[in-house]
Design a protein around this motif. Sequence first.
Motif, PDB file in Angstrom:
ATOM      1  N   LEU A  26     -28.147   5.812 -22.070  1.00  0.00           N
ATOM      2  CA  LEU A  26     -27.128   5.338 -22.820  1.00  0.00           C
ATOM      3  C   LEU A  26     -26.487   4.206 -21.832  1.00  0.00           C
ATOM      4  O   LEU A  26     -26.111   4.481 -21.046  1.00  0.00           O
ATOM      5  N   GLU A  27     -26.257   2.904 -22.483  1.00  0.00           N
ATOM      6  CA  GLU A  27     -25.611   1.951 -21.640  1.00  0.00           C
ATOM      7  C   GLU A  27     -24.246   2.477 -21.187  1.00  0.00           C
ATOM      8  O   GLU A  27     -23.489   2.780 -22.103  1.00  0.00           O
ATOM      9  N   PRO A  28     -23.717   2.473 -19.844  1.00  0.00           N
ATOM     10  CA  PRO A  28     -22.436   2.732 -19.660  1.00  0.00           C
ATOM     11  C   PRO A  28     -21.252   1.954 -20.066  1.00  0.00           C
ATOM     12  O   PRO A  28     -21.783   0.515 -20.092  1.00  0.00           O
ATOM     13  N   PRO A  29     -20.115   2.134 -20.546  1.00  0.00           N
ATOM     14  CA  PRO A  29     -19.188   1.269 -21.259  1.00  0.00           C
ATOM     15  C   PRO A  29     -18.809   0.193 -19.908  1.00  0.00           C
ATOM     16  O   PRO A  29     -18.945   0.738 -18.662  1.00  0.00           O
ATOM     17  N   ARG A  30     -18.168  -0.939 -20.137  1.00  0.00           N
ATOM     18  CA  ARG A  30     -17.701  -1.693 -19.006  1.00  0.00           C
ATOM     19  C   ARG A  30     -16.418  -1.688 -18.705  1.00  0.00           C
ATOM     20  O   ARG A  30     -15.459  -1.436 -19.746  1.00  0.00           O
TER      21      ARG A  30
END
Length: 258
Positions: A160-164
């Motif tokens: 899961l891509e981490p939030p920015r």
Amino acid sequence: MNDRQTISAGETLPDQLHDAVGNASYVVVFTGAGVSAESGIATFRDAEKAALWSRFDPMQLATAEGFLADPAMVWGWYTARRRQVMQALPNPAHEAIASLAERVPRVEVITQNIDDLHERAGSDRVTHLHGEILKSRCFDCGAPQDLSALSQEPDEQGRLEPPRCAACGGATRPGVVWFGEMLPEEAMNHAYNAAIQCDLMISVGTSGVVYPAAELPQPAHDNGAQVIHVNPERPPLVCERDWCLLGPAGSWLPRLLV
Ligand code: BV8
Ligand code: ZN
């Protein structure tokens, strides 16, 4: 420690240990992953329980290098673990530790764990040496990140891509201490001072292999505290005057502390 001071599961608890708790004025409860095992949260190194690290390489996932190499893999793993923590409930061990404050003038919980089960059981003096999984911050600028609006789940590969970060665009990382990272100085200093000032330390559910946290029972013992280890297995660092209660924390602590 002689065998007289090793009490196996099912044996009677010596009055001496009840008295040690009843007469204590300052108790430090030092906990590791084992105290949350009966809440269904995987420990790190219990081979037979398909422990966390046996299915993942900690050096790949619980390090800054691992995060930089594959942020989606590491963030996905922590998202799954965060869900597990949020669905878990405090067990009788956490509850017995929380109730101790009704009997002892001063109780401090010093934990290596990143879950919030001590707090949810009612313990109000909890120091997290390895951070907290429910907190997150920007990897680049350190700004705290609010995850409450997040609902995405990891994909079938656990990624899961981490939030920015809204402030600088950096990737969000879990608010935990990774291998190779310094422990929070204030937390470690507080833990060391608690260890040398307490008159009783109860070390629960830790394999005693992760430093510098694993050292804490030693200064407690060296400064005269009684140390009681609670673990199904005998931990490696057991000193002469220590006691060992062999068995699960959820069984021993309600007998010892309530
Ligand atoms: C650092 C957060 C300075 C992330 C974790 C000597 C001095 C200093 C450092 C080192 C050193 N030697 C090696 C090091 C490096 C390293 C280290 O210790 N490595 C180990 C593997 C040898 N330490 C570090 O990197 C630390 N940082 O020292 O900074 C520095 C910097 C650079 C280079 C050198 C030094 C940072 C360590 C923190 C890592 N982060 N967690 C995350 O969770 O994802 S560690 C992780 O392990 C958890 O925090 C966990 O709590 C902790 C310790 O494990 P335990 O809690 O003991 O859990 P475990 O599964 O091992 O054992 C469970 C126990 O419960 C078992 O005994 C089992 O029998 C028992 N049990 C099971 N069921 C029950 C039960 N007990 C009771 N009831 C039950 N029902
Ligand atoms: Zn940032």
